[in-house]
Design a protein around this motif. Structure first.
Motif, PDB file in Angstrom:
ATOM      1  N   HIS A  63     -23.989   5.580  26.437  1.00 39.48           N
ATOM      2  CA  HIS A  63     -23.809   4.312  27.150  1.00 39.48           C
ATOM      3  C   HIS A  63     -24.573   4.318  28.474  1.00 39.48           C
ATOM      4  O   HIS A  63     -25.130   3.296  28.887  1.00 39.48           O
ATOM      5  CB  HIS A  63     -22.318   4.088  27.398  1.00 39.48           C
ATOM      6  N   CYS A  79     -26.843   1.187  27.770  1.00 40.54           N
ATOM      7  CA  CYS A  79     -26.076  -0.022  28.097  1.00 40.54           C
ATOM      8  C   CYS A  79     -25.844  -0.179  29.597  1.00 40.54           C
ATOM      9  O   CYS A  79     -24.795  -0.686  30.023  1.00 40.54           O
ATOM     10  CB  CYS A  79     -24.741  -0.012  27.353  1.00 40.54           C
ATOM     11  N   ALA A 126     -19.674  -3.983  29.782  1.00 44.52           N
ATOM     12  CA  ALA A 126     -21.005  -4.518  29.489  1.00 44.52           C
ATOM     13  C   ALA A 126     -21.846  -4.417  30.763  1.00 44.52           C
ATOM     14  O   ALA A 126     -22.015  -5.378  31.510  1.00 44.52           O
ATOM     15  CB  ALA A 126     -20.902  -5.960  29.013  1.00 44.52           C
ATOM     16  N   TYR A 184     -26.862  -6.738  23.345  1.00 47.57           N
ATOM     17  CA  TYR A 184     -26.172  -5.501  22.962  1.00 47.57           C
ATOM     18  C   TYR A 184     -26.783  -4.918  21.696  1.00 47.57           C
ATOM     19  O   TYR A 184     -27.029  -3.701  21.609  1.00 47.57           O
ATOM     20  CB  TYR A 184     -24.688  -5.784  22.752  1.00 47.57           C
ATOM     21  N   ARG A 233     -30.077  -3.206  22.218  1.00 44.97           N
ATOM     22  CA  ARG A 233     -29.882  -1.879  22.802  1.00 44.97           C
ATOM     23  C   ARG A 233     -29.356  -0.890  21.755  1.00 44.97           C
ATOM     24  O   ARG A 233     -29.755   0.287  21.751  1.00 44.97           O
ATOM     25  CB  ARG A 233     -28.928  -1.981  23.996  1.00 44.97           C
TER      26      ARG A 233
END
Length: 310
Positions: A155, A159, A202, A212, A215
């Motif tokens: 992540h 993200c 997020a 999203y 990614r």
């Protein structure tokens, strides 16, 4: 002793040469040096070199998944395996945990401490610290008969506002330094996105399903050669899928692992409470998100790639 195999071989050769010269000197002096302990010492050195070679060939295992995709439960299953040490949410290049302007209390974290230094720190220094520590840990655990598993914090790379293409993945960092065995786990992207949004994680803009999924696709591309397992298959048959993952990672498998799951404390436990392996109902999907899913090319492409119904 040096960890470089060439240096170890050179040292062993030098010791053998020295021993031969000493025996030759002994014969010249009329003695075979029967009490000289050097043959025993040489044997000990050879055994030590062999042990270092075995340790150097021992792999680090890595586990990669996106946030909110069931990775914690799968990680707990692996952590419950015999002689396995699981380190959760590892990424030496992450900056997501840093807080400004006051540094948090991180007394054991050299990398975070350097991140707050007004002098600045280069990425190579961070990587040197990480690989040196990882190698020492791998070697020490090997002497105890333990296997090391790193659970990636993907992540942080894929993200957040970091440039996900400009930096190496954890898998790349580890594989450049040590032997590595790795797997990827995934979950239906709509479920993981719903959970991500529910947790307010997020950390990217725009915080849409389309973004999203773009990614997520980049994450898969970065790990394209690794074995892939679906969270839904794990929930449907935990023993079978866990055994397959253990086989891919060369870990021992204990079929009675499920009662041990509540004892496995790992960071990142963001899902709905409980260590029970069971199917959960999907979170409520709003009309807006349903429309986004129907109009997102990346979502359709991602579901097709992973074998999910969009």
């Amino acid at each position: 002793m040096s960890q470089d195999p060439a240096n170890r071989a050179e040292l062993l050769s030098a010791l053998e040469g020295t021993l031969a010269l000493l025996h030759e000197a002994g014969r010249t002096a009329g003695s075979d040096l029967p009490d000289l302990p050097l043959p025993s010492l040489l044997a000990q050195c050879a055994d030590r070199v062999a042990a270092l070679d075995v340790a150097a060939a021992t792999p680090v295992r890595t586990l990669h998944h996106m946030a909110c995709s069931g990775g914690t439960l799968i990680s707990k299953a692996l952590a419950a395996m015999p002689n396995t040490v699981m380190l959760s949410e590892i990424d030496p290049l992450s900056t997501l945990h840093l807080r400004a302007p006051k540094p948090p209390f991180l007394p054991t974290d050299l990398i975070a401490g350097l991140r707050y230094s007004p002098r600045g720190i280069g990425e190579q220094t961070i990587l040197h610290i990480f690989t040196a520590g990882l190698t020492a840990l791998r070697d020490d655990l090997h002497t105890q008969g333990l296997a090391l598993v790193l659970r990636d914090h993907a992540h942080s790379q894929f993200c957040t506002d970091q440039d996900r293409q400009a930096r190496p993945t954890l898998h790349k960092l580890v594989s450049d330094a040590l032997p590595v065995l790795s797997v990827v786990t995934v979950r239906h992207p709509l479920d993981s996105f719903l959970s991500l949004r529910n947790n307010k994680w997020a950390h990217f803009q725009p915080a849409t399903l389309q973004e999203y999924c773009l990614r997520y696709l980049d994450f898969l591309d970065a790990h394209v050669d690794l074995p892939l397992y679906r969270y839904e298959d794990f929930v449907a048959d935990p023993a079978r899928v866990t055994a397959e993952i253990c086989d891919a990672l060369d870990l021992p498998f204990n079929p009675g692992f499920e009662p041990l799951l509540p004892l496995m404390a790992l960071s990142g436990d963001s899902g709905r409470a409980g260590a029970q392996i069971e199917t959960r109902d999907r979170r409520a999907v709003s009309a807006d998100l349903r429309a986004d899913a129907n109009q997102s090319p990346a979502y359709a492409r991602l579901c097709a790639r992973l074998g999910y119904d969009a």
